[in-house]
Design a protein around this motif. Structure first.
Motif, PDB file in Angstrom:
ATOM      1  N   ASP A   1     -49.250  19.323 -20.321  1.00  0.00           N
ATOM      2  CA  ASP A   1     -49.837  19.673 -21.611  1.00  0.00           C
ATOM      3  C   ASP A   1     -48.871  20.540 -22.418  1.00  0.00           C
ATOM      4  OD1 ASP A   1     -52.220  18.357 -21.037  1.00  0.00           O
ATOM      5  OD2 ASP A   1     -53.076  20.125 -20.070  1.00  0.00           O
ATOM      6  N   LEU A   2     -49.046  20.485 -23.719  1.00  0.00           N
ATOM      7  CA  LEU A   2     -48.259  21.369 -24.579  1.00  0.00           C
ATOM      8  C   LEU A   2     -48.863  22.766 -24.531  1.00  0.00           C
ATOM      9  CD1 LEU A   2     -47.742  19.107 -27.729  1.00  0.00           C
ATOM     10  CD2 LEU A   2     -46.114  19.582 -25.900  1.00  0.00           C
ATOM     11  N   PRO A   3     -48.016  23.781 -24.386  1.00  0.00           N
ATOM     12  CA  PRO A   3     -48.539  25.157 -24.396  1.00  0.00           C
ATOM     13  C   PRO A   3     -49.172  25.489 -25.747  1.00  0.00           C
ATOM     14  CG  PRO A   3     -46.230  25.108 -23.699  1.00  0.00           C
ATOM     15  CD  PRO A   3     -46.577  23.732 -24.175  1.00  0.00           C
ATOM     16  N   GLU A   4     -50.075  26.418 -25.740  1.00  0.00           N
ATOM     17  CA  GLU A   4     -50.725  26.884 -26.973  1.00  0.00           C
ATOM     18  C   GLU A   4     -49.666  27.288 -27.994  1.00  0.00           C
ATOM     19  OE1 GLU A   4     -53.865  27.653 -29.419  1.00  0.00           O
ATOM     20  OE2 GLU A   4     -54.086  26.989 -27.338  1.00  0.00           O
ATOM     21  N   GLY A   5     -49.775  26.808 -29.211  1.00  0.00           N
ATOM     22  CA  GLY A   5     -48.860  27.170 -30.279  1.00  0.00           C
ATOM     23  C   GLY A   5     -47.520  26.446 -30.239  1.00  0.00           C
ATOM     24  N   TYR A   6     -47.345  25.508 -29.312  1.00  0.00           N
ATOM     25  CA  TYR A   6     -46.049  24.835 -29.173  1.00  0.00           C
ATOM     26  C   TYR A   6     -45.654  24.097 -30.453  1.00  0.00           C
ATOM     27  CZ  TYR A   6     -42.322  21.857 -27.426  1.00  0.00           C
ATOM     28  OH  TYR A   6     -41.120  21.231 -27.264  1.00  0.00           O
ATOM     29  N   LEU A   7     -46.567  23.321 -31.029  1.00  0.00           N
ATOM     30  CA  LEU A   7     -46.233  22.556 -32.240  1.00  0.00           C
ATOM     31  C   LEU A   7     -45.930  23.477 -33.413  1.00  0.00           C
ATOM     32  CD1 LEU A   7     -48.719  19.541 -32.026  1.00  0.00           C
ATOM     33  CD2 LEU A   7     -46.311  19.638 -31.318  1.00  0.00           C
TER      34      LEU A   7
ATOM     35  N   LEU B   1     -33.918  16.604 -34.834  1.00  0.00           N
ATOM     36  CA  LEU B   1     -34.357  17.996 -34.708  1.00  0.00           C
ATOM     37  C   LEU B   1     -35.879  18.119 -34.613  1.00  0.00           C
ATOM     38  CD1 LEU B   1     -31.950  19.656 -37.273  1.00  0.00           C
ATOM     39  CD2 LEU B   1     -31.971  20.026 -34.794  1.00  0.00           C
ATOM     40  N   ILE B   2     -36.588  17.228 -35.286  1.00  0.00           N
ATOM     41  CA  ILE B   2     -38.049  17.302 -35.295  1.00  0.00           C
ATOM     42  C   ILE B   2     -38.637  16.648 -34.044  1.00  0.00           C
ATOM     43  CG2 ILE B   2     -40.151  16.553 -36.497  1.00  0.00           C
ATOM     44  CD1 ILE B   2     -38.398  16.657 -39.115  1.00  0.00           C
ATOM     45  N   ALA B   3     -38.260  15.407 -33.798  1.00  0.00           N
ATOM     46  CA  ALA B   3     -38.909  14.632 -32.735  1.00  0.00           C
ATOM     47  C   ALA B   3     -38.262  14.780 -31.371  1.00  0.00           C
ATOM     48  CB  ALA B   3     -38.936  13.158 -33.133  1.00  0.00           C
ATOM     49  N   GLY B   4     -36.966  15.056 -31.335  1.00  0.00           N
ATOM     50  CA  GLY B   4     -36.270  15.135 -30.052  1.00  0.00           C
ATOM     51  C   GLY B   4     -36.886  16.121 -29.076  1.00  0.00           C
ATOM     52  N   PRO B   5     -37.088  17.366 -29.494  1.00  0.00           N
ATOM     53  CA  PRO B   5     -37.687  18.334 -28.564  1.00  0.00           C
ATOM     54  C   PRO B   5     -39.104  17.949 -28.131  1.00  0.00           C
ATOM     55  CG  PRO B   5     -36.660  19.465 -30.402  1.00  0.00           C
ATOM     56  CD  PRO B   5     -36.656  18.001 -30.739  1.00  0.00           C
ATOM     57  N   LEU B   6     -39.871  17.357 -29.040  1.00  0.00           N
ATOM     58  CA  LEU B   6     -41.237  16.948 -28.703  1.00  0.00           C
ATOM     59  C   LEU B   6     -41.213  15.823 -27.675  1.00  0.00           C
ATOM     60  CD1 LEU B   6     -44.282  17.200 -29.199  1.00  0.00           C
ATOM     61  CD2 LEU B   6     -44.005  15.526 -31.048  1.00  0.00           C
ATOM     62  N   TYR B   7     -40.347  14.835 -27.899  1.00  0.00           N
ATOM     63  CA  TYR B   7     -40.245  13.732 -26.939  1.00  0.00           C
ATOM     64  C   TYR B   7     -39.800  14.276 -25.580  1.00  0.00           C
ATOM     65  CZ  TYR B   7     -39.134   9.466 -24.571  1.00  0.00           C
ATOM     66  OH  TYR B   7     -39.110   8.467 -23.633  1.00  0.00           O
ATOM     67  N   TRP B   8     -38.797  15.145 -25.578  1.00  0.00           N
ATOM     68  CA  TRP B   8     -38.322  15.744 -24.329  1.00  0.00           C
ATOM     69  C   TRP B   8     -39.481  16.415 -23.589  1.00  0.00           C
ATOM     70  CZ3 TRP B   8     -34.374  15.900 -21.040  1.00  0.00           C
ATOM     71  CH2 TRP B   8     -34.335  16.937 -20.113  1.00  0.00           C
ATOM     72  N   ARG B   9     -40.239  17.214 -24.322  1.00  0.00           N
ATOM     73  CA  ARG B   9     -41.332  17.969 -23.709  1.00  0.00           C
ATOM     74  C   ARG B   9     -42.401  17.045 -23.139  1.00  0.00           C
ATOM     75  NH1 ARG B   9     -42.082  23.364 -22.356  1.00  0.00           N
ATOM     76  NH2 ARG B   9     -44.236  23.486 -21.733  1.00  0.00           N
ATOM     77  N   LEU B  10     -42.809  16.023 -23.904  1.00  0.00           N
ATOM     78  CA  LEU B  10     -43.915  15.168 -23.467  1.00  0.00           C
ATOM     79  C   LEU B  10     -43.487  14.085 -22.488  1.00  0.00           C
ATOM     80  CD1 LEU B  10     -45.904  14.837 -26.795  1.00  0.00           C
ATOM     81  CD2 LEU B  10     -46.538  16.141 -24.751  1.00  0.00           C
TER      82      LEU B  10
END
Length: 185
Positions: free
Chosen positions: A166-172, A151-160
């Motif tokens: 780049d990550l949108p402002e406020g994404y994290l 739940l924590i890392a999966g969406p981040l890995y998918w996005r990057l």
């Protein structure tokens, strides 16, 4: 006796070769040339390029991500996302990690090693974050650390790694809120 500076040069060369050529096209000759050593220096340390890459994956994973200890689940998740995003955006890591995953799909030995290094550690960061959140009463007893990591890392890995850019402002910040909401649901 093996010289530490030569071993370090070889390890650096492996990361650069992986990032530039990928595992399938990477060769011990190319690694040796890049490291400024002979092939025998590589083979004295590792029996094959697979053994060399597996050793590196293990060594990097052993260094691990630092365990965030902010005092709250949200703070720990947000800090973990920040560190993971930084690591995934590193120019070498952003090319090497997907390459290792592709090779894992082709090579059962690589798949087993990558899984063991990245997922099977009982004292992994996610396990510590979950254990401490349970102790503080923020998560119920029996919360699965593997699911938490998904739940924590999966969406981040998918996005990057998949979507890219780049990550949108406020994404994290938003991802931390969503991950904590999912974990506490």
């Amino acid at each position: 006796m093996l010289r530490d500076d030569v071993t370090a040069a070889i390890r650096t060369a492996v990361f650069e070769e992986l990032a530039e050529t990928g595992f399938a096209r990477m060769s011990v000759e190319g690694i040796a040339r890049r490291a400024g050593v002979g092939k025998t220096a590589v083979y004295r340390r590792w029996k094959s390029k697979l053994a060399l890459v597996l050793d590196l994956v293990t060594a990097v994973a052993a260094q691990g991500l630092p365990v965030p200890r902010t005092g709250s689940l949200h703070g720990d998740v947000r800090a973990l996302l920040e560190v993971a995003a930084h690591a995934l955006r590193h120019p070498v890591a952003s090319r090497v990690i997907p390459e290792l995953l592709v090779e894992s799909a082709r090579n059962p030995e690589m798949a087993q090693a990558v899984k063991a290094v990245l997922l099977d550690s009982r004292d992994g960061v996610a396990a510590v974050v979950v254990r401490e959140a349970v102790a503080r009463g923020e998560l119920p007893e029996g919360t699965d650390p593997d699911r938490a990591l998904d739940l924590i890392a999966g969406p981040l890995y998918w996005r990057l790694a998949v979507v890219g850019g780049d990550l949108p402002e406020g994404y994290l910040d938003g991802l931390a809120v969503s991950a904590v909401a999912a974990l506490t649901a």
